[in-house]
Scaffold this active site. Structure first.
Site, short mmCIF file in Angstrom:
data_model
loop_
_atom_site.label_atom_id
_atom_site.label_comp_id
_atom_site.label_asym_id
_atom_site.label_seq_id
_atom_site.Cartn_x
_atom_site.Cartn_y
_atom_site.Cartn_z
N ARG A 1 -71.02 64.92 59.24
CA ARG A 1 -72.42 65.21 58.98
C ARG A 1 -73.07 65.58 60.30
NH1 ARG A 1 -71.41 65.81 54.47
NH2 ARG A 1 -72.10 64.67 52.63
N GLU B 1 -79.40 71.61 58.18
CA GLU B 1 -78.79 72.72 57.43
C GLU B 1 -79.77 73.30 56.41
OE1 GLU B 1 -75.17 71.16 55.76
OE2 GLU B 1 -74.46 70.49 57.72
N HIS C 1 -70.92 74.72 56.58
CA HIS C 1 -70.59 73.56 55.74
C HIS C 1 -69.65 73.96 54.60
CE1 HIS C 1 -72.17 69.38 54.35
NE2 HIS C 1 -70.94 69.59 53.94
#
Ligand code: 8YV
Length: 318
Positions: free
Chosen positions: A231, A260, A278
């Site tokens: 993360r 993000e 991601h």
């Protein structure tokens, strides 16, 4: 089950949304798109469909008195207030295991890409620079030292792959795992000091926020490469940018970011950084398996109050 109201709190995968819509009464992000309509339906919502990145705070849970289950499409659930859910007797599920291989593959891919300068090499050839001379030399991966931050299921899949590259593997985690043959380091800083490649795959959340800070990066050293497939919150992004700009570390391969899908311009401008949006679990096969598991957790819950993959906090007795 078409009478059961489900709220999605993120844009759901096209592999998942039709499955839910076919069986349940799905309200796609109604709380964001139409708060007035949401206020009317909120008392009837019995399930939430979320993703690994979704936020399900206590304030949302509190608006849903009939909520029984939060089914997450992703192994990570750091955006879900599990304590608040548990306090209300709400089940939380996620999708462990089915994505281990993909995330581990990507970690190795980012490590190789950053160390061997693959994106820069690609540009070099495509932009016609080869005739001007060779690329600068890169760094060797095989035989080097990998440090893994977080030695859960995915961490172990990464370690397995590293062994095939004749790398030595060490790790840090909340506690040493006696059944694993790898060296344990008590802190991320100690691990970084003895790693050439530091791979981050620990859950996000308050317990790991900015775990990879300026001191850890300094310990990784000028030739060290950081890989993050966990993360964005686990790495102090400002400290990372500074470390990369000033040559405190050698490079980075990053699949996750603090905010993000926004990636700071300063990070995007750096030549020795390989970035991905991601995509750790983003293959058709794995996303299908995740979608099926997310759906089956919901379906099974409303059929007979059992689920396949509760988060550990909800699996624990008592
Ligand atoms: C996301 C992830 O869930 O599994 C996780 O924790 O971060 C990912 O797999 C995926 O991007 C779906 O949103």
């Amino acid at each position: 089950m078409s009478h059961i109201d489900v709220l999605s709190v993120a844009k759901l995968s096209p592999l998942l949304e039709p499955q839910i819509r076919a069986v349940f009464n799905l309200h796609d992000r109604l709380h964001e798109t139409d708060p007035a309509a949401f206020a009317k339906i909120a008392p009837h919502i019995r399930a939430i469909a979320s993703t690994g990145e979704s936020k399900v705070p206590e304030s949302l849970i509190a608006q849903l008195p009939a909520l029984e289950i939060i089914s997450g499409f992703g192994v990570g659930y750091d955006g879900v207030d599990v304590a608040a859910a548990k306090a209300r007797g709400v089940m939380v599920t996620h999708t462990p295991n089915v994505l281990n291989d993909d995330v581990a593959d990507l970690a190795i891919g980012l490590m190789l890409a950053a160390a061997r300068q693959l994106p820069a090499s690609d540009r070099y050839v495509k932009e016609g620079q080869w005739p001007t001379g060779p690329m600068p030399l890169a760094r060797k991966v095989s035989g080097a030292r990998m440090g893994i931050v977080g030695m859960g299921r995915i961490g172990q899949a990464i370690a397995q792959r590293a062994l095939a590259f004749n790398m030595s593997v060490a790790y840090t985690a909340r506690s040493a795992k006696a059944d694993l043959p790898f060296k344990y380091a008590a802190t991320a800083e100690a691990l970084a000091a003895e790693s050439d490649y530091l791979v981050v795959i620990t859950p996000g959340g308050a317990g790991t926020r900015k775990l990879i800070n300026a001191d850890v990066l300094k310990a990784l050293g000028t030739k060290g490469i950081l890989v993050n497939v966990a993360r964005g919150s686990v790495v102090d992004e400002a400290a990372l940018i500074e470390a990369l700009q000033n040559g405190v570390i050698g490079g980075a391969g990053l699949d996750v970011f603090e905010n993000e899908p926004h990636v700071p311009e300063a990070l995007r401008a750096l030549p020795h950084v390989v970035l991905a949006p991601h995509i750790g679990s983003a293959t058709t096969q794995t996303r299908q398996a995740m979608a099926d598991l997310t759906f089956n957790n919901l379906k099974s819950y409303f059929e007979n109050k059992t689920v396949h993959t509760p988060v550990p906090e909800c699996a624990a007795k008592g």
